[in-house]
Design an enzyme around this catalytic site. Structure first.
Site, PDB file in Angstrom:
ATOM      1  N   HIS A   9       0.832  -1.205   0.000  1.00 38.67           N
ATOM      2  CA  HIS A   9       0.000   0.000   0.000  1.00 38.67           C
ATOM      3  C   HIS A   9       0.871   1.262   0.000  1.00 38.67           C
ATOM      4  CE1 HIS A   9       0.846   1.076   4.176  1.00 38.67           C
ATOM      5  NE2 HIS A   9       0.708  -0.217   4.462  1.00 38.67           N
ATOM      6  N   GLU A  82      -2.130  -6.718   7.661  1.00 40.48           N
ATOM      7  CA  GLU A  82      -0.853  -6.615   8.370  1.00 40.48           C
ATOM      8  C   GLU A  82      -0.917  -7.452   9.645  1.00 40.48           C
ATOM      9  OE1 GLU A  82       2.347  -6.464   8.747  1.00 40.48           O
ATOM     10  OE2 GLU A  82       2.508  -4.450   7.885  1.00 40.48           O
TER      11      GLU A  82
END
Length: 161
Positions: A9, A82
């Protein structure tokens, strides 16, 4: 064989602040939005069969220009989030060192089975990520998949490779 294109990202303010984002839903900052736009422009001509994204906002925002470029809706994949850093999520490194020095020291040892309180261990995180990627590969043989995810996920993948 399934081909993967893994994408981290774009930048967030918390990246710049060295703040543990983990699974907190932090948006891209202006730089991250510009990075995502450039990514969409750069990859517009690539052939991709399926676009997948972590379900966290920073990954979804990074995937948005790719959705437009490829006319594909991103399939959200919570398993590609994550690592969960538990009690350290939302804290910056100086704060962690000052108020959780013991946990910081243990975290820096990178022991496979150490989990921060409320978080997941490297072994658990690795198993989650590899399990998700293996499932995707098995379900999509011969296809090219673009996956927008997080730095920790990429770390688990390169360590495995």
């Amino acid at each position: 064989m399934t081909d993967f294109v893994f994408i981290r990202h774009g930048e967030t303010d918390w990246n710049r602040q060295q703040r543990f984002q983990g699974q907190i839903d932090v948006p891209l900052n202006a730089t991250g939005r510009a990075q995502a736009a450039r990514l969409g422009e750069r990859l517009a001509g690539e052939r991709v069969d399926l676009l997948l994204s972590s379900d966290l906002g920073r990954a979804r925002q990074t995937a948005a220009p790719l959705e437009s470029a490829w006319a594909l809706a991103a399939s959200l994949q919570p398993a590609l989030r994550e690592q969960n850093f538990g009690v350290l999520e939302g804290l910056d490194v100086p704060t962690i060192k000052a108020h959780h020095a013991d946990l910081w020291a243990l975290w820096l040892e990178h022991r496979a089975d150490f989990a921060l309180p409320g978080g997941e261990s490297l072994r658990q995180f690795h198993a989650r990520v590899l399990g998700a990627v293996r499932e995707l590969a098995a379900a999509q043989p011969g296809r090219t998949l673009a996956v927008v995810t997080h730095g920790g996920v990429l770390d688990m993948l390169w360590r495995t490779v």
